[in-house]
Design an enzyme around this catalytic site. Structure first.
Site: not given
Length: 646
Positions: A238, A366-367, A396-397, A400, A424, A526, A535-536
């Site tokens: 970051y 887990h996607a 969402h995926e 990425h 994300e 996680h 990150r989320y």
């Protein structure tokens, strides 16, 4: 029921051994440096300009080999994640260790260059990125131990089964889809408690003795990379010394909205379960919010909807009636991305992705989105079901994947998000358009739903249950691990500290008093998978910032025009907005994230004001409803302890 999905469950890769990188073309005619021999660069010239030329040639030569070695490791990890067997786990471990050895050999040559003195800022940034070796800096025996630990913890999590509530001899319930479906649909308080408790027994408690070993190894790796501890190590991406303070300030911007939402939801839950189970002014039991971790609350929408006579903004039933398939959901998502000028999925994507749960083997459900390091093989692994929340997850995926595709021509060192929160945010950002009643009508999934204030409140409420409710969880999960990495919290204090944070930030309590010998945080993917979570939180801030900016670009939003509120904006088919986003994605991490953010928003700092603006109509409505019901705002400490030391 209308739910906008738990975006937070999904990440790009499982651990540092899966790298966002693809093969890049060599475009230089500079002399090659043999990256295959074991020597570090020797006899560097005295002229700094010649040193930089040699450094550029070195990186150019390393590109192809890095791509090849990366692909080998990712393929092995994919095989294991999509078919969990001891043999595949061993092969994944071996491939990860081989990749780590390659990266360490490369690292030794990287740090031999005086890169901190380079005049070329881009070259210096590449070397800086490659000089942080991550956990691969560990000695070989400890790296093997670390990799094996994470693999084992993931396996225990992914293969955990729970016994049935009414048939305790039958223990065949996996997290996905069985346990999740029970939590989403059951209104039996005792059944929900059973599922909640048993999952923690077979997942979190199964890894509690391994986790302190993992913490020691992360901290050791951090020190070997020049950081004080694992917290500094995780936050390095970051690029801000004030990052922790910044996220707490952002939370303070959002907290008044969250507290109003909490108070309203608590009152609706009290109507459902009674005042003996849900207090008027206390914390909410964590097992009745429709999600295993109460990180989002969208699945309680059916009995908490502000205006239940209005059409539901959850179009799951319509999708089923229209005979939607999982494949249709992915094609609909691709259609949205293409409508704003972003590229279609590759042929490899359609040939190799796993988009439904196989029936013949165990997989990590887990996607996740995967980059196979060759610039064309990108995949999603997701146990998708035909329902609206999964439609949003697909977006969402696929976000990425689009990010991978946009920065695939960057040097390997820059093939990742501007910061992890950017990765994300991309799919979630576009899902803010996809989930609007306006868009759902346009694609034929919502009928007879004229836009009015009541429908808007229903929509904003459904969004808030998933996204606003999630924000404090995203903050506390990493605060919990930061406190562990810094040594503030010892192993015997893990669980009670976890519940202290969950109560402090979310206003939740466990269904029964927990013990210090439990490890409830480990029941969240996680944690065993070693995936940082802040990150989320970052994603949920910047996606609203970028959404507002792109909506203005698309002419879909005018802050001075009340008839065009931010929450009704849909950038579908707007190429100008898509071009602005795509150009930012193509940067990868080649520029500091404030510059990437500025390219879309005009701002260099994260700011939650766009999020607050988006939900302002709901905030005012919640305040009015809570005041009318004289509902207390906030939560008092319970007479029953959250957690006890034993």
């Amino acid at each position: 029921m209308g739910k906008i999905i738990y975006f937070v469950l999904f990440t790009v890769f499982i651990s540092s051994k899966l790298v966002h990188s693809q093969e890049a073309e060599r475009t230089t005619n500079q002399p090659e440096v043999n990256t295959r021999d074991e020597e570090t660069p020797q006899h560097l010239p005295d002229d700094p300009k010649l040193v930089e030329l040699k450094a550029k040639a070195f990186l150019d030569d390393a590109e192809k080999r890095q791509s090849e070695e990366c692909r080998k490791a990712v393929v092995a990890e994919w095989v294991f994640a999509s078919n969990i067997t001891d043999e595949n786990q061993q092969k994944s471990l071996e491939a990860a260790l081989a990749h780590a050895k390659f990266k360490k050999d490369l690292w030794k040559r990287v740090i031999a260059f005086p890169w901190k003195n380079f005049k070329d800022p881009t070259l210096q940034r590449q070397f800086k990125a490659l000089s942080n070796l991550g956990t691969d800096a560990l000695p070989e025996d400890k790296l093997e131990k670390y990799t094996k630990l994470v693999n084992e913890m993931q396996s225990k999590y992914s293969m955990a089964k729970v016994c049935r509530f009414n048939d305790t001899d039958k223990c065949d319930l996996s997290l996905e889809p069985e346990l999740s479906n029970i939590l989403q649909t059951s209104r039996d308080y005792e059944e929900l408690e059973h599922v909640w408790l048993k999952w923690r027994e077979v997942s979190g408690n199964a890894i509690k003795d391994q986790y302190p070993q993992y913490v020691e190894l992360v901290n050791e790796a951090a020190r070997m990379n020049g950081f004080k501890d694992g917290m500094e190590f995780w936050l390095d991406r970051y690029e801000s010394k004030t990052f922790r303070d910044d996220v707490y300030k952002l939370w303070e911007q959002i907290r008044p909205l969250y507290e109003q939402l909490h108070a309203y939801v608590r009152r609706q839950l009290r109507k459902q379960y009674g005042s003996s189970k849900i207090s008027r002014d206390g914390a909410i039991p964590a097992h009745v919010l429709g999600n295993m971790w109460a990180q989002n609350w969208g699945h309680i929408l059916s009995f908490t909807t502000p205006y239940p006579d209005k059409p539901s903004v959850d179009v799951s039933e319509t999708m089923v009636k229209k005979n939607y398939t999982v494949f249709d959901m992915f094609k609909e998502s691709e259609k949205f991305f293409m409508s704003v000028g972003l590229p279609p999925m590759t042929s490899e994507f359609w040939a190799n992705s796993i988009i439904e749960k196989p029936t013949d083997r165990e997989i990590i459900c887990h996607a996740s989105a995967w980059d196979f390091c060759d610039g064309k093989d990108f995949r999603i692994k997701q146990c998708t079901e035909v329902k609206m929340n999964d439609l949003i997850v697909v977006h969402h995926e696929m976000g990425h994947i689009i990010y991978f595709m946009q920065y695939k021509d960057q040097p390997i060192a820059f093939r990742e998000g501007a910061n992890p929160g950017f990765h994300e945010a991309v799919g979630d950002l576009l899902a803010l358009s996809v989930s609007t009643p306006k868009h759902l009508r346009e694609i034929g999934l919502l009928e007879n739903a004229e836009e009015d204030k009541e429908l808007s409140i229903n929509y904003l409420y459904s969004q808030a249950l998933d996204k606003v409710a999630f924000i404090p969880f995203a903050l506390l999960l990493d605060q919990f691990r930061w406190d562990i990495f810094t040594g503030e919290i010892k192993p015997e204090e893990y669980n009670c500290h976890w519940w202290k944070l969950r109560n402090q930030y979310q206003g939740l309590r466990p269904p029964v008093t927990r013990k210090s010998t439990d490890f409830d945080a480990g029941a969240k993917y996680h944690v065993p998978a070693s995936v940082p979570y802040i990150r989320y939180f970052v994603s949920h801030i910047i996606q609203y910032q970028m959404h507002k900016a792109l909506c203005i670009t698309a002419g879909q939003y005018d802050p001075a025009d009340p008839s065009r509120p931010l929450h009704q904006c849909d950038i579908y088919r707007n190429k100008d907005a898509g071009a602005k986003l795509g150009n930012m994605l193509a940067l990868g991490s080649s520029k500091p994230w404030p510059e990437a953010l500025e390219q879309v928003t005009g701002q260099k700092v994260m700011d939650a004001s766009a999020l607050v603006e988006y939900y302002q109509p709901l905030y005012e409505w919640l305040r009015e409803q809570n005041a009318k019901a004289e509902e207390p705002i906030g939560w008092k400490e319970s007479d029953e302890p959250l957690c006890v030391s034993v």
